[in-house]
Design an enzyme around this catalytic site. Structure first.
Site, PDB file in Angstrom:
ATOM      1  N   TYR A  13     -58.994  33.056  19.805  1.00  0.00           N
ATOM      2  CA  TYR A  13     -58.265  32.908  18.536  1.00  0.00           C
ATOM      3  C   TYR A  13     -58.833  31.772  17.696  1.00  0.00           C
ATOM      4  O   TYR A  13     -58.098  30.935  17.171  1.00  0.00           O
ATOM      5  CB  TYR A  13     -56.762  32.692  18.797  1.00  0.00           C
ATOM      6  CG  TYR A  13     -56.220  33.654  19.832  1.00  0.00           C
ATOM      7  CD1 TYR A  13     -56.041  34.998  19.515  1.00  0.00           C
ATOM      8  CD2 TYR A  13     -55.930  33.243  21.131  1.00  0.00           C
ATOM      9  CE1 TYR A  13     -55.581  35.902  20.471  1.00  0.00           C
ATOM     10  CE2 TYR A  13     -55.479  34.143  22.093  1.00  0.00           C
ATOM     11  CZ  TYR A  13     -55.306  35.461  21.749  1.00  0.00           C
ATOM     12  OH  TYR A  13     -54.857  36.351  22.684  1.00  0.00           O
ATOM     13  N   TYR A 141     -45.631  40.159  23.038  1.00  0.00           N
ATOM     14  CA  TYR A 141     -47.090  40.068  23.127  1.00  0.00           C
ATOM     15  C   TYR A 141     -47.537  40.948  24.287  1.00  0.00           C
ATOM     16  O   TYR A 141     -47.023  40.823  25.401  1.00  0.00           O
ATOM     17  CB  TYR A 141     -47.558  38.620  23.357  1.00  0.00           C
ATOM     18  CG  TYR A 141     -49.058  38.556  23.536  1.00  0.00           C
ATOM     19  CD1 TYR A 141     -49.908  38.605  22.435  1.00  0.00           C
ATOM     20  CD2 TYR A 141     -49.630  38.532  24.807  1.00  0.00           C
ATOM     21  CE1 TYR A 141     -51.282  38.602  22.594  1.00  0.00           C
ATOM     22  CE2 TYR A 141     -51.019  38.531  24.968  1.00  0.00           C
ATOM     23  CZ  TYR A 141     -51.826  38.572  23.865  1.00  0.00           C
ATOM     24  OH  TYR A 141     -53.191  38.587  24.025  1.00  0.00           O
ATOM     25  N   ASP A 238     -43.983  45.030  31.176  1.00  0.00           N
ATOM     26  CA  ASP A 238     -45.212  44.248  31.179  1.00  0.00           C
ATOM     27  C   ASP A 238     -44.898  42.898  31.829  1.00  0.00           C
ATOM     28  O   ASP A 238     -44.355  41.998  31.192  1.00  0.00           O
ATOM     29  CB  ASP A 238     -45.688  44.077  29.721  1.00  0.00           C
ATOM     30  CG  ASP A 238     -46.909  43.175  29.608  1.00  0.00           C
ATOM     31  OD1 ASP A 238     -47.286  42.534  30.604  1.00  0.00           O
ATOM     32  OD2 ASP A 238     -47.476  43.105  28.490  1.00  0.00           O
ATOM     33  N   LYS A 267     -52.761  38.413  35.131  1.00  0.00           N
ATOM     34  CA  LYS A 267     -52.719  36.939  35.160  1.00  0.00           C
ATOM     35  C   LYS A 267     -52.673  36.331  36.577  1.00  0.00           C
ATOM     36  O   LYS A 267     -53.723  36.154  37.167  1.00  0.00           O
ATOM     37  CB  LYS A 267     -51.588  36.445  34.284  1.00  0.00           C
ATOM     38  CG  LYS A 267     -51.923  36.629  32.786  1.00  0.00           C
ATOM     39  CD  LYS A 267     -51.107  35.741  31.876  1.00  0.00           C
ATOM     40  CE  LYS A 267     -51.700  35.657  30.498  1.00  0.00           C
ATOM     41  NZ  LYS A 267     -51.197  36.618  29.530  1.00  0.00           N
TER      42      LYS A 267
HETATM   43  C1  PLP Z   1     -51.756  37.722  28.703  1.00  0.00           C
HETATM   44  C2  PLP Z   1     -50.909  38.920  28.524  1.00  0.00           C
HETATM   45  C3  PLP Z   1     -51.463  40.193  28.301  1.00  0.00           C
HETATM   46  C4  PLP Z   1     -52.951  40.405  28.146  1.00  0.00           C
HETATM   47  O1  PLP Z   1     -53.658  40.074  29.289  1.00  0.00           O
HETATM   48  P1  PLP Z   1     -55.245  39.754  29.174  1.00  0.00           P
HETATM   49  O2  PLP Z   1     -55.656  39.587  30.591  1.00  0.00           O
HETATM   50  O3  PLP Z   1     -55.353  38.501  28.359  1.00  0.00           O
HETATM   51  O4  PLP Z   1     -55.864  40.916  28.517  1.00  0.00           O
HETATM   52  C5  PLP Z   1     -50.603  41.271  28.180  1.00  0.00           C
HETATM   53  N1  PLP Z   1     -49.267  41.109  28.265  1.00  0.00           N
HETATM   54  C6  PLP Z   1     -48.693  39.917  28.494  1.00  0.00           C
HETATM   55  C7  PLP Z   1     -47.215  39.818  28.608  1.00  0.00           C
HETATM   56  C8  PLP Z   1     -49.492  38.781  28.621  1.00  0.00           C
HETATM   57  O5  PLP Z   1     -48.921  37.586  28.806  1.00  0.00           O
END
Ligand code: PLP
Length: 410
Positions: A13, A141, A238, A267
């Site tokens: 970013y 997000y 997610d 993550k």
């Molecule tokens: C970080 C994140 C993503 C994207 O993951 P990347 O490994 O950066 O592509 C998707 N959803 C959530 C909730 C996140 O925190």
């Protein structure tokens, strides 16, 4: 700051050259980053939620080097390997009972793309070709690729930059911004009108991360899931940020024991060692979808799977819930009082997540330097100063962390 880096390399970013200086890290150990000048600072971000056991962890180091001696990578098309098999078994075991199928990919955004593909194809296969859209709440997000990006908060996200190329999705009120009943009413009204064009709902359970670090009532999840079932819309969670203990439950969905049709993980999956993500789904969805047209080159990378297996085992064999409770208690004691400060808009805490929202926009460079002087690395954005440290952080280190935060919010 490195001159070459500054003139040639993009950072997240950011533009080239960077507006805010980057700091060179020489090594990392435990909760500490060792900067170029030898200065050690506590990583209050755990490298974006992922390094839950700290850096240079002997158990994880061993797992990855043992795998390295066997093979670092083989293609997953037509081939398989034990680390992937073991990891899939574990993920199926520790997630809700209905989730029995695993798709491995290399990053969180891709795990979300795969989830969206699954949902579209699930309905397409049943002749429901009008179900092309997705629904989500404001303030979310889900990643930076096109499908994921279209489901990020339209204001905080990047919607304005990509205009018509971005799929137009359906946004409803967020229980983190309005009262839960109001949010549910908006969801029900929208579903009752538009469910025939909606394939799935996607949510970050309980904590909305990069879209604004907001926390909401878990009960919303059970109600939203029930509405989705009623209106024949798949339910995707997610847990890329919230998974693996961060909120105080192994997965945030456990606050209400909701069973998503599709679950995204990433993550902290590998303890922050390697990039790896997974999309899990049910027998029913997998069977209906049939062939899934996705296959990353580095799908189920053996090094990543091996270190993920070790990380999950390490987590489950240690009193991680006590650790999270200890960190949460520390945040309540040391961060909550900051809300009385005129410059602070609110303080939000859940598990090993501490958020201080300021009234005014944060001057990132200045605040970051002050924090570094106090021995702490954080990456504030907008009005948000927040931390989600490694679960292994000691009480003394926590005090250093929250003292530095206290100082810059004065
Ligand atoms: C970080 C994140 C993503 C994207 O993951 P990347 O490994 O950066 O592509 C998707 N959803 C959530 C909730 C996140 O925190």
């Amino acid at each position: 700051m490195d001159a070459f880096d500054n003139s040639h390399i993009w950072h997240p970013y950011a533009k080239i050259p960077n507006e805010v200086p980057t700091h060179l890290v020489e090594s990392a150990q435990g909760v500490y980053l060792v900067l170029k000048n030898g200065k050690q600072v506590i990583d209050g971000m755990s490298s974006w939620w992922s390094v839950i056991h700290g850096y240079n962890n002997p158990v994880l180091n061993q797992a990855i080097t043992e795998q390295l001696k066997k093979m670092s990578h083989v293609m997953f098309g037509g081939l398989t390997h034990q680390p992937a098999i073991d990891l899939a078994k574990t993920l199926i075991n520790i997630t809700p009972d209905n989730l029995t199928k695993v798709f491995f990919s290399d990053s969180g955004s891709i795990a979300v793309e795969v989830a969206l593909k699954m949902a579209l194809q699930y309905w397409h296969k049943q002749g429901k070709t009008d179900k092309q859209k997705f629904i989500t709440i404001y303030g979310g997000y889900h990643g930076d690729t096109f499908g994921a990006m279209s489901l990020c908060d339209p204001e905080n996200g990047m919607h304005h930059l990509f205009g018509d190329t971005l799929a137009q999705q359906v946004f409803v009120k967020s229980p983190s911004i309005v009262a839960m009943d109001e949010a549910l009413e908006d969801l029900e009204q929208t579903l009752s009108k538009s469910a025939n064009t909606i394939a799935a709902m996607i949510l970050e359970p309980v904590v909305q991360g990069a879209g604004g670090m907001r926390i909401y009532n878990p009960q919303y999840l059970s109600h939203a899931k029930a509405l989705c079932e009623q209106y024949k819309v798949l339910f995707i969670l997610d847990e890329i940020a919230t998974g693996f203990g961060r909120t105080g439950e192994l997965f945030a969905l456990e606050y209400v024991d909701v069973e998503p049709d599709i679950l995204c993980l990433g993550k902290a999956l590998t303890g922050g060692y390697m990039t790896l993500a997974a999309t899990l789904t049910s027998d029913k969805v997998a069977t209906t979808v049939g062939t899934l047209m996705h296959g990353p080159t580095f799908m189920a990378n053996p090094l990543a799977c091996a270190v993920a297996n070790a990380s999950i085992e390490l987590l489950l064999n240690e009193p991680w819930q006590d650790n999270i409770a200890r960190i949460e208690k520390h945040f309540y004691t040391h961060l909550s009082p900051l809300s009385e400060n005129d410059k602070v808009a609110s303080v939000r805490i859940l598990g090993a997540i501490g958020v201080v929202e300021m009234v005014a926009e944060i001057e990132v460079e200045k605040v970051q330097n002050q924090l570094l002087e106090g021995g702490v690395w954080l990456r504030p954005y907008g009005k948000l100063l927040y931390t989600m440290p490694a679960f292994t952080i000691t009480d003394d280190e926590l005090l250093l962390l929250t003292n530095a935060i206290k100082k810059v919010t004065k």
